[in-house]
Design a protein around this motif. Sequence first.
Motif, PDB file in Angstrom:
ATOM      1  N   LEU A 102       8.779   5.561   7.409  1.00 26.66           N
ATOM      2  CA  LEU A 102       8.611   5.090   6.041  1.00 26.66           C
ATOM      3  C   LEU A 102       7.259   4.412   5.838  1.00 26.66           C
ATOM      4  CD1 LEU A 102      12.212   3.728   5.381  1.00 26.66           C
ATOM      5  CD2 LEU A 102      11.140   5.726   4.336  1.00 26.66           C
ATOM      6  N   PHE A 103       6.789   3.703   6.843  1.00 30.91           N
ATOM      7  CA  PHE A 103       5.496   3.037   6.715  1.00 30.91           C
ATOM      8  C   PHE A 103       4.334   4.024   6.794  1.00 30.91           C
ATOM      9  CE2 PHE A 103       6.183  -1.719   7.646  1.00 30.91           C
ATOM     10  CZ  PHE A 103       7.309  -1.718   6.846  1.00 30.91           C
ATOM     11  N   SER A 104       4.586   5.232   7.258  1.00 32.10           N
ATOM     12  CA  SER A 104       3.522   6.242   7.321  1.00 32.10           C
ATOM     13  C   SER A 104       3.122   6.737   5.940  1.00 32.10           C
ATOM     14  CB  SER A 104       3.971   7.430   8.175  1.00 32.10           C
ATOM     15  OG  SER A 104       4.234   7.035   9.507  1.00 32.10           O
ATOM     16  N   CYS A 105       3.895   6.362   4.917  1.00 33.31           N
ATOM     17  CA  CYS A 105       3.548   6.797   3.567  1.00 33.31           C
ATOM     18  C   CYS A 105       2.193   6.234   3.138  1.00 33.31           C
ATOM     19  CB  CYS A 105       4.640   6.377   2.583  1.00 33.31           C
ATOM     20  SG  CYS A 105       4.788   4.586   2.343  1.00 33.31           S
ATOM     21  N   ALA A 106       1.840   5.037   3.599  1.00 36.83           N
ATOM     22  CA  ALA A 106       0.556   4.447   3.232  1.00 36.83           C
ATOM     23  C   ALA A 106      -0.601   5.245   3.814  1.00 36.83           C
ATOM     24  CB  ALA A 106       0.502   2.992   3.698  1.00 36.83           C
ATOM     25  N   VAL A 107      -0.480   5.625   5.083  1.00 36.09           N
ATOM     26  CA  VAL A 107      -1.542   6.419   5.719  1.00 36.09           C
ATOM     27  C   VAL A 107      -1.654   7.787   5.048  1.00 36.09           C
ATOM     28  CG1 VAL A 107      -2.331   7.415   7.882  1.00 36.09           C
ATOM     29  CG2 VAL A 107      -1.202   5.205   7.886  1.00 36.09           C
ATOM     30  N   SER A 141      -2.907   1.341   5.026  1.00 36.52           N
ATOM     31  CA  SER A 141      -2.007   0.960   6.105  1.00 36.52           C
ATOM     32  C   SER A 141      -2.095  -0.528   6.420  1.00 36.52           C
ATOM     33  CB  SER A 141      -2.321   1.791   7.358  1.00 36.52           C
ATOM     34  OG  SER A 141      -1.483   1.414   8.427  1.00 36.52           O
ATOM     35  N   LEU A 142      -3.323  -1.042   6.512  1.00 40.47           N
ATOM     36  CA  LEU A 142      -3.492  -2.468   6.799  1.00 40.47           C
ATOM     37  C   LEU A 142      -2.983  -3.333   5.647  1.00 40.47           C
ATOM     38  CD1 LEU A 142      -7.025  -2.451   8.471  1.00 40.47           C
ATOM     39  CD2 LEU A 142      -4.804  -2.690   9.585  1.00 40.47           C
ATOM     40  N   PHE A 143      -3.135  -2.845   4.427  1.00 33.79           N
ATOM     41  CA  PHE A 143      -2.611  -3.576   3.280  1.00 33.79           C
ATOM     42  C   PHE A 143      -1.087  -3.629   3.326  1.00 33.79           C
ATOM     43  CE2 PHE A 143      -1.944  -3.870  -1.495  1.00 33.79           C
ATOM     44  CZ  PHE A 143      -2.293  -5.210  -1.552  1.00 33.79           C
ATOM     45  N   LEU A 144      -0.476  -2.530   3.735  1.00 36.00           N
ATOM     46  CA  LEU A 144       0.985  -2.513   3.860  1.00 36.00           C
ATOM     47  C   LEU A 144       1.455  -3.467   4.954  1.00 36.00           C
ATOM     48  CD1 LEU A 144       3.307   0.522   3.593  1.00 36.00           C
ATOM     49  CD2 LEU A 144       3.562  -0.962   5.554  1.00 36.00           C
ATOM     50  N   LEU A 145       0.780  -3.460   6.109  1.00 34.48           N
ATOM     51  CA  LEU A 145       1.178  -4.357   7.195  1.00 34.48           C
ATOM     52  C   LEU A 145       0.968  -5.822   6.809  1.00 34.48           C
ATOM     53  CD1 LEU A 145      -0.190  -2.488  10.362  1.00 34.48           C
ATOM     54  CD2 LEU A 145       2.167  -2.635   9.556  1.00 34.48           C
ATOM     55  N   ALA A 146      -0.127  -6.104   6.091  1.00 31.61           N
ATOM     56  CA  ALA A 146      -0.359  -7.479   5.652  1.00 31.61           C
ATOM     57  C   ALA A 146       0.721  -7.939   4.676  1.00 31.61           C
ATOM     58  CB  ALA A 146      -1.742  -7.587   5.006  1.00 31.61           C
ATOM     59  N   THR A 147       1.116  -7.066   3.770  1.00 34.45           N
ATOM     60  CA  THR A 147       2.201  -7.404   2.845  1.00 34.45           C
ATOM     61  C   THR A 147       3.520  -7.550   3.579  1.00 34.45           C
ATOM     62  OG1 THR A 147       1.041  -6.111   1.145  1.00 34.45           O
ATOM     63  CG2 THR A 147       3.313  -6.712   0.699  1.00 34.45           C
ATOM     64  N   PHE A 148       3.727  -6.712   4.582  1.00 34.03           N
ATOM     65  CA  PHE A 148       4.948  -6.763   5.380  1.00 34.03           C
ATOM     66  C   PHE A 148       5.092  -8.108   6.089  1.00 34.03           C
ATOM     67  CE2 PHE A 148       7.138  -5.507   9.449  1.00 34.03           C
ATOM     68  CZ  PHE A 148       8.385  -5.275   8.886  1.00 34.03           C
ATOM     69  N   VAL A 149       4.000  -8.604   6.631  1.00 37.14           N
ATOM     70  CA  VAL A 149       4.028  -9.898   7.317  1.00 37.14           C
ATOM     71  C   VAL A 149       4.088 -11.044   6.312  1.00 37.14           C
ATOM     72  CG1 VAL A 149       2.749 -11.405   8.863  1.00 37.14           C
ATOM     73  CG2 VAL A 149       2.835  -8.962   9.331  1.00 37.14           C
ATOM     74  N   ALA A 150       3.340 -10.929   5.210  1.00 38.19           N
ATOM     75  CA  ALA A 150       3.302 -12.012   4.220  1.00 38.19           C
ATOM     76  C   ALA A 150       4.668 -12.249   3.589  1.00 38.19           C
ATOM     77  CB  ALA A 150       2.272 -11.697   3.146  1.00 38.19           C
ATOM     78  N   GLU A 151       5.448 -11.195   3.425  1.00 36.08           N
ATOM     79  CA  GLU A 151       6.770 -11.328   2.825  1.00 36.08           C
ATOM     80  C   GLU A 151       7.872 -11.509   3.866  1.00 36.08           C
ATOM     81  OE1 GLU A 151       7.362  -7.961   0.311  1.00 36.08           O
ATOM     82  OE2 GLU A 151       5.957  -8.670  -1.213  1.00 36.08           O
ATOM     83  N   ASP A 152       7.487 -11.789   5.106  1.00 36.09           N
ATOM     84  CA  ASP A 152       8.449 -11.988   6.206  1.00 36.09           C
ATOM     85  C   ASP A 152       9.328 -10.759   6.420  1.00 36.09           C
ATOM     86  OD1 ASP A 152       7.505 -14.529   6.675  1.00 36.09           O
ATOM     87  OD2 ASP A 152       8.972 -15.503   5.384  1.00 36.09           O
ATOM     88  N   GLY A 248      -0.062  -3.815  -4.796  1.00 37.44           N
ATOM     89  CA  GLY A 248       0.730  -4.813  -4.083  1.00 37.44           C
ATOM     90  C   GLY A 248       2.208  -4.747  -4.411  1.00 37.44           C
ATOM     91  N   PRO A 249       2.604  -4.830  -5.690  1.00 32.59           N
ATOM     92  CA  PRO A 249       4.037  -4.701  -6.014  1.00 32.59           C
ATOM     93  C   PRO A 249       4.639  -3.363  -5.599  1.00 32.59           C
ATOM     94  CG  PRO A 249       2.841  -5.657  -7.860  1.00 32.59           C
ATOM     95  CD  PRO A 249       1.810  -5.208  -6.871  1.00 32.59           C
ATOM     96  N   ALA A 250       3.836  -2.287  -5.688  1.00 32.04           N
ATOM     97  CA  ALA A 250       4.361  -0.976  -5.284  1.00 32.04           C
ATOM     98  C   ALA A 250       4.670  -0.947  -3.787  1.00 32.04           C
ATOM     99  CB  ALA A 250       3.355   0.120  -5.639  1.00 32.04           C
ATOM    100  N   ILE A 251       3.764  -1.481  -2.975  1.00 31.68           N
ATOM    101  CA  ILE A 251       3.988  -1.521  -1.533  1.00 31.68           C
ATOM    102  C   ILE A 251       5.139  -2.465  -1.204  1.00 31.68           C
ATOM    103  CG2 ILE A 251       2.970  -2.376   0.623  1.00 31.68           C
ATOM    104  CD1 ILE A 251       0.404  -1.050  -0.120  1.00 31.68           C
ATOM    105  N   SER A 252       5.252  -3.568  -1.925  1.00 36.67           N
ATOM    106  CA  SER A 252       6.377  -4.488  -1.707  1.00 36.67           C
ATOM    107  C   SER A 252       7.710  -3.796  -1.954  1.00 36.67           C
ATOM    108  CB  SER A 252       6.228  -5.703  -2.615  1.00 36.67           C
ATOM    109  OG  SER A 252       7.304  -6.600  -2.438  1.00 36.67           O
ATOM    110  N   THR A 253       7.759  -2.944  -2.976  1.00 36.15           N
ATOM    111  CA  THR A 253       8.985  -2.182  -3.247  1.00 36.15           C
ATOM    112  C   THR A 253       9.286  -1.210  -2.124  1.00 36.15           C
ATOM    113  OG1 THR A 253       8.535  -2.356  -5.619  1.00 36.15           O
ATOM    114  CG2 THR A 253      10.123  -0.687  -4.920  1.00 36.15           C
ATOM    115  N   LYS A 254       8.242  -0.580  -1.576  1.00 32.88           N
ATOM    116  CA  LYS A 254       8.454   0.364  -0.475  1.00 32.88           C
ATOM    117  C   LYS A 254       8.957  -0.354   0.776  1.00 32.88           C
ATOM    118  CE  LYS A 254       6.837   3.531  -3.160  1.00 32.88           C
ATOM    119  NZ  LYS A 254       6.712   2.664  -4.346  1.00 32.88           N
ATOM    120  N   ILE A 255       8.462  -1.561   1.034  1.00 34.68           N
ATOM    121  CA  ILE A 255       8.927  -2.338   2.186  1.00 34.68           C
ATOM    122  C   ILE A 255      10.401  -2.702   2.018  1.00 34.68           C
ATOM    123  CG2 ILE A 255       8.660  -4.535   3.397  1.00 34.68           C
ATOM    124  CD1 ILE A 255       5.677  -4.373   2.807  1.00 34.68           C
ATOM    125  N   GLU A 256      10.774  -3.109   0.818  1.00 32.65           N
ATOM    126  CA  GLU A 256      12.180  -3.438   0.558  1.00 32.65           C
ATOM    127  C   GLU A 256      13.072  -2.224   0.749  1.00 32.65           C
ATOM    128  OE1 GLU A 256      14.936  -5.347  -3.047  1.00 32.65           O
ATOM    129  OE2 GLU A 256      12.769  -5.096  -3.287  1.00 32.65           O
TER     130      GLU A 256
END
Length: 273
Positions: A102-107, A141-152, A248-256
Amino acid sequence: MELTTDTLAGIPGLQLSAIIGMALQFLFAMLRVGAFVVSAPLFSARFIPLQVRIILAVFLTIPVMGFAQVPPPETLATLTAVPWMIRELVIGLAAGLVLQILFSCAVMAGELVASTAGLGFAAQMDPATGTQTPVVGQIFSLFLLATFVAEDGHLAALRIVIDSYALIPIGQPIHMGALIEAGSEATRAMYLFAVQLMFPVVSVLLIVNVTIGIITRSAPQMNLFSFGFPLTLSITLIQLYLTAPSLGPAISTKIESALNALAIMTEAAAYGG
């Protein structure tokens, strides 16, 4: 004071067989969470040393030993534990790979944007995977990982894996079809998420490329590379800048969605036989 046999017998302690049994139970309980740490995004990045992953798996197993139902050492020392060991590794690897897919969508979204804008040649070594990827894909990809960590999100993922010991005790059969279905659904969602992330930029680039094609068709003396490539590159950078607040909100939705898919997979795998 001279120590006698009776005095030594009264000193509390652990026998060597008991220590080995506890170590065997601990290592067996660490298989699932260790496989997840090895395969999950962020934890499996190449810039994280293997020693750090092992230490993390050990520390995560300590709370698991407080509530997980680990079979006795006598059972774990027999051939009956071999299918259990494979099952534990499968659960951990499946959980990590679902998030990885699922995280490969960013790349993928970044690569499609780069190829559409003509930036496919601008590639460098990705620190997370160790492969050559376009710079735009690495930024996503780095933006997704940063959001992933920032949102715990990493803590939520670890919590789901640790809670899976209560849903799927060690030695309990699992539903393998649920794991396969979760992988297929994650692959489908990966393409959908990639299209959603790249669509705002690629849609504008499509209009730009059509316009450039019409201009070069009507005026063949104009060199495509003299004005087409700079125009496409400039519009791409402007689009990436303008769409950054909504990314940012779009990636946050994908992480959820990825965390929900992980939780659903563990719940579905618990009803196996």
